[in-house]
Design a protein around this motif. Sequence first.
Motif, short mmCIF file in Angstrom:
data_model
loop_
_atom_site.label_atom_id
_atom_site.label_comp_id
_atom_site.label_asym_id
_atom_site.label_seq_id
_atom_site.Cartn_x
_atom_site.Cartn_y
_atom_site.Cartn_z
N PHE A 148 11.05 -7.90 1.61
CA PHE A 148 10.29 -8.26 0.41
C PHE A 148 8.96 -8.90 0.78
CE2 PHE A 148 9.23 -11.51 -2.81
CZ PHE A 148 8.92 -10.66 -3.86
N ALA A 149 8.98 -9.85 1.71
CA ALA A 149 7.75 -10.55 2.13
C ALA A 149 6.74 -9.56 2.72
CB ALA A 149 8.09 -11.64 3.14
N ALA A 150 7.22 -8.58 3.48
CA ALA A 150 6.31 -7.59 4.07
C ALA A 150 5.60 -6.80 2.98
CB ALA A 150 7.08 -6.65 4.99
N GLY A 151 6.28 -6.54 1.88
CA GLY A 151 5.69 -5.80 0.78
C GLY A 151 4.61 -6.57 0.04
N LEU A 152 4.50 -7.86 0.30
CA LEU A 152 3.47 -8.69 -0.32
C LEU A 152 2.20 -8.77 0.53
CD1 LEU A 152 5.70 -11.66 -1.57
CD2 LEU A 152 4.89 -9.67 -2.87
N ASP A 153 2.28 -8.38 1.79
CA ASP A 153 1.15 -8.45 2.71
C ASP A 153 0.11 -7.40 2.32
OD1 ASP A 153 -0.35 -7.53 5.25
OD2 ASP A 153 0.57 -9.43 5.89
N GLU A 154 -1.10 -7.84 1.97
CA GLU A 154 -2.14 -6.93 1.48
C GLU A 154 -2.54 -5.87 2.51
OE1 GLU A 154 -3.44 -6.61 -1.61
OE2 GLU A 154 -1.97 -8.13 -2.21
N GLU A 155 -2.63 -6.24 3.77
CA GLU A 155 -3.02 -5.25 4.79
C GLU A 155 -1.91 -4.23 5.01
OE1 GLU A 155 -5.62 -3.42 7.60
OE2 GLU A 155 -5.82 -4.55 5.75
N ARG A 168 0.18 -3.27 2.77
CA ARG A 168 0.12 -2.42 1.57
C ARG A 168 -1.03 -1.41 1.67
NH1 ARG A 168 -1.19 -5.33 -2.62
NH2 ARG A 168 -0.70 -3.66 -4.07
N ARG A 169 -2.18 -1.84 2.18
CA ARG A 169 -3.32 -0.93 2.34
C ARG A 169 -3.00 0.18 3.34
NH1 ARG A 169 -7.96 0.13 5.39
NH2 ARG A 169 -7.36 -1.33 7.02
N LEU A 170 -2.45 -0.19 4.48
CA LEU A 170 -2.16 0.79 5.53
C LEU A 170 -1.09 1.79 5.10
CD1 LEU A 170 -2.27 -1.52 8.67
CD2 LEU A 170 -4.00 0.13 7.93
N THR A 171 -0.20 1.38 4.22
CA THR A 171 0.85 2.27 3.74
C THR A 171 0.51 2.91 2.40
OG1 THR A 171 2.05 0.44 2.70
CG2 THR A 171 2.68 1.02 4.96
N GLY A 172 -0.61 2.50 1.81
CA GLY A 172 -1.02 3.06 0.52
C GLY A 172 -0.12 2.66 -0.62
N SER A 196 5.71 -5.40 9.67
CA SER A 196 5.73 -6.29 8.51
C SER A 196 4.52 -7.20 8.39
CB SER A 196 7.00 -7.13 8.52
OG SER A 196 7.03 -7.98 9.65
N ALA A 197 3.71 -7.30 9.42
CA ALA A 197 2.50 -8.13 9.34
C ALA A 197 1.50 -7.63 10.37
CB ALA A 197 2.84 -9.60 9.60
N ILE A 198 0.24 -7.82 10.08
CA ILE A 198 -0.82 -7.38 10.96
C ILE A 198 -0.73 -8.06 12.33
CG2 ILE A 198 -2.62 -9.02 10.29
CD1 ILE A 198 -3.09 -5.23 10.72
N GLU A 199 -0.12 -9.23 12.39
CA GLU A 199 0.02 -9.95 13.66
C GLU A 199 0.86 -9.19 14.68
OE1 GLU A 199 3.18 -13.30 13.61
OE2 GLU A 199 2.60 -13.03 11.51
N PHE A 200 1.65 -8.22 14.23
CA PHE A 200 2.50 -7.47 15.15
C PHE A 200 1.82 -6.21 15.69
CE2 PHE A 200 5.88 -9.42 12.31
CZ PHE A 200 6.09 -10.50 13.17
N LEU A 234 -6.48 6.72 -3.36
CA LEU A 234 -7.56 5.99 -4.02
C LEU A 234 -7.23 4.51 -3.86
CD1 LEU A 234 -10.10 5.82 -5.78
CD2 LEU A 234 -8.59 6.00 -7.80
N TRP A 235 -8.05 3.82 -3.07
CA TRP A 235 -7.80 2.41 -2.78
C TRP A 235 -9.06 1.61 -3.06
CZ3 TRP A 235 -3.15 0.38 -1.90
CH2 TRP A 235 -3.09 -0.96 -1.54
#
Length: 186
Positions: A32-39, A41-45, A104-108, A165-166
């Motif tokens: 759930f937390a990963a789905g809140l990460d804006e980056e 979400r952008r990378l997965t559309g 799950s996060a850009i840090e990975f 479309l993003w």
Amino acid sequence: MIRTSALRETPTLTGKSVRLVPLGPEHTDAYFAAGLDEEVRRLTGSHGHITYQQARDWCESRAGRTDRLDLAIIAPRDGRYLGELSIYGVSPENETAGYRIALSAIEFTGQGLGREATQLVLEYAFEQIGLHRVWLYVYAFNMRAIAVYRSCGFYVEGRLRDALLWEGRRHDALLMAVLRGGTRGR
């Protein structure tokens, strides 16, 4: 001939830096937390946010399926959730399936975790499930992912123009695939 039972068996696959385990209810909070990460979400559309209940329902419904394989990516040392991946859209008649991965996060990113996870699951897909071809879609702006996929033997087979479309901008998606044995395109 593919073995759909290899999908239902939901294996645990262990590498040097990642462990792939069946995605289950214990991963709900991190999923759930990963789905809140804006980056992410952008990378997965992914335009919308899932609710916590949707995340729970998804994680609880993964076990025992014969049409797909959903695995959590875990750090072997501390059990930290790093992301998830799926082999989906399995076509037994054609010995093909789709693939998706999301850290799950850009840090990975940039640590080789996605590459190792992809290599582990591709080996399982070809050797245990018996697939001949694994395909994926990746947005053309995601150069890091494209480089990882290429290093794992994926080859660009096509382009879906203006597929995403993003934030007011249109982006192409690339269709990439790898064949058993890492055979690249002609």
